[in-house]
Design a protein around this motif. Sequence first.
Motif, short mmCIF file in Angstrom:
data_model
loop_
_atom_site.label_atom_id
_atom_site.label_comp_id
_atom_site.label_asym_id
_atom_site.label_seq_id
_atom_site.Cartn_x
_atom_site.Cartn_y
_atom_site.Cartn_z
N TYR A 288 0.80 -1.22 0.00
CA TYR A 288 0.00 0.00 0.00
C TYR A 288 0.84 1.28 0.00
CZ TYR A 288 -3.12 -3.63 1.83
OH TYR A 288 -3.81 -4.80 2.02
N GLY A 289 2.15 1.15 0.19
CA GLY A 289 2.99 2.34 0.18
C GLY A 289 3.04 3.08 1.50
N LYS A 290 2.54 2.48 2.57
CA LYS A 290 2.61 3.14 3.88
C LYS A 290 4.08 3.26 4.29
CE LYS A 290 -1.92 1.46 5.35
NZ LYS A 290 -2.70 0.63 6.30
N GLN A 291 4.42 4.39 4.84
CA GLN A 291 5.83 4.69 5.09
C GLN A 291 6.35 4.14 6.42
OE1 GLN A 291 7.67 6.42 2.48
NE2 GLN A 291 5.79 5.48 1.68
N GLU A 292 5.46 3.77 7.31
CA GLU A 292 5.88 3.29 8.62
C GLU A 292 5.18 1.98 8.95
OE1 GLU A 292 5.80 4.59 13.37
OE2 GLU A 292 4.88 5.89 11.85
N ALA A 293 5.97 0.97 9.31
CA ALA A 293 5.40 -0.32 9.72
C ALA A 293 5.23 -0.34 11.23
CB ALA A 293 6.31 -1.45 9.28
N ARG A 294 4.03 -0.71 11.69
CA ARG A 294 3.75 -0.86 13.11
C ARG A 294 3.05 -2.18 13.34
NH1 ARG A 294 1.70 4.44 12.28
NH2 ARG A 294 -0.42 3.64 12.50
N PRO A 295 3.22 -2.78 14.52
CA PRO A 295 2.53 -4.05 14.80
C PRO A 295 1.02 -3.90 14.59
CG PRO A 295 4.18 -3.62 16.48
CD PRO A 295 4.11 -2.39 15.64
N GLY A 296 0.43 -4.84 13.86
CA GLY A 296 -1.00 -4.84 13.61
C GLY A 296 -1.44 -3.96 12.47
N ARG A 297 -0.54 -3.13 11.94
CA ARG A 297 -0.91 -2.24 10.83
C ARG A 297 -0.87 -3.02 9.52
NH1 ARG A 297 1.88 3.43 8.64
NH2 ARG A 297 -0.11 4.44 8.18
N LYS A 298 -1.90 -2.86 8.70
CA LYS A 298 -1.95 -3.57 7.43
C LYS A 298 -1.08 -2.85 6.40
CE LYS A 298 -6.58 -5.18 8.56
NZ LYS A 298 -8.03 -4.92 8.44
N MET A 299 -0.04 -3.55 5.96
CA MET A 299 0.93 -2.98 5.04
C MET A 299 0.73 -3.46 3.61
SD MET A 299 2.42 -1.27 7.36
CE MET A 299 3.67 -0.49 6.36
N GLY A 300 0.12 -4.63 3.46
CA GLY A 300 -0.10 -5.19 2.14
C GLY A 300 -0.76 -6.55 2.28
N HIS A 301 -0.81 -7.30 1.18
CA HIS A 301 -1.38 -8.63 1.24
C HIS A 301 -0.83 -9.50 0.11
CE1 HIS A 301 -4.28 -6.25 -1.26
NE2 HIS A 301 -4.24 -7.33 -2.05
N LEU A 302 -0.97 -10.80 0.30
CA LEU A 302 -0.63 -11.79 -0.70
C LEU A 302 -1.92 -12.39 -1.25
CD1 LEU A 302 2.03 -13.78 1.35
CD2 LEU A 302 2.54 -12.27 -0.57
#
Length: 396
Positions: A349-363
Amino acid sequence: MKKSEKPFVLGLLGDGQLAQMTALAARSLGMKTHVFASSRENPAAFVADEVTLGDLADEAALVSFAKSVDALTYDTENLPYEAICKAAAQTPAFPDPNILHIAQHRIRERTFLATLGIPIPDVAFITSEAECEHATRVFTFPAVLKTAAFGYDGKGQRVVREASELRDAWRDLGDQPCVLEAFVTFEREMSVIVARAQTGEMQTFGVIDNEHRNHILHASVSPSSLSATMQQEALRIAQTIAASLNLVGLLAVEMFATEDGRVLVNELAPRPHNSGHVTQCANALSQFHKLCLAVSGQALGAIDARPGVMVNLLGDLFPDGVEPIFRRVGFVEPPLAATPGTAVTAYFYGKQEARPGRKMGHLIAVADTVADAYEMAERAYQVYVHAAAVAGGSRV
């Protein structure tokens, strides 16, 4: 849509990954998108043709935005209802803001479903000390207390195992309106996503089986492995709700299949849904395409499907030290080679910060059978789990 016509401009209220994928689908259909965003760093702002920065609570800004587009749609139900109504007075908004009003508040939602005779878990409404005290005497525990508004992915919820714990749980949630729901012994969690056009044409993607971990969706599987009888009941319920609401656009109906053979509705989401991401690769046209077609006054098109499995990629998988692939936007190369006739695709998704529980993408894995698709998706998921473990920061 004729080439000589001015492109249809779809206005997106909400700027997250659901709006991003809607914008990409709109582009593939020859439409333009204009997103009302809170920041240019949010997912939809990366891909929209035009971006207006503003606050969703700013009614004047929303009205001005609405005048610039041909139709409005949303990527969340948690929007300021009165402001959305004023925007909808300027240009058509789909789904209707009154559907948002129902879905964004669990007391209104449960009341609406009960009026239709739709089966739901046993429920009590808690809006005062007196109602809290009454529930301790008449309700069956254990139960789950949920805030009436703004709860998702397990947020705004408390498990209440004994009647004596209810008052403290309600106070812990801020003494705000809540619903108290009996525990449901379920065999399966599933969803049905309904697309409905302005003509009344209605389609579903069938029943999608969902697997949650820590209250967050982990995997979605299509088609469902539930019995034909239970699937037919789930489809009937979802279509009944959509027709009763005079839906135009998308409605996701989250459900439980109980161990005693019942289908109960859990929640409504009048927007694209996380479980529907599998349709991006498993269906001829995805949930995002269906939304764009519906709100622009077109027919819904093909519904052809193959077995598919979607797995969420959360911020837990991307600790410091891992290549920030999640900062890319869109489909990327498969993490594992696929055999002929199958595919595994990663989407970020192009989110700039990864945090626990945050949806960053999918397979998404597609194959000739659900079992093969599930195995492929799990193998691909483990690639990310292993990479995170090597980096020493995985919380999975």
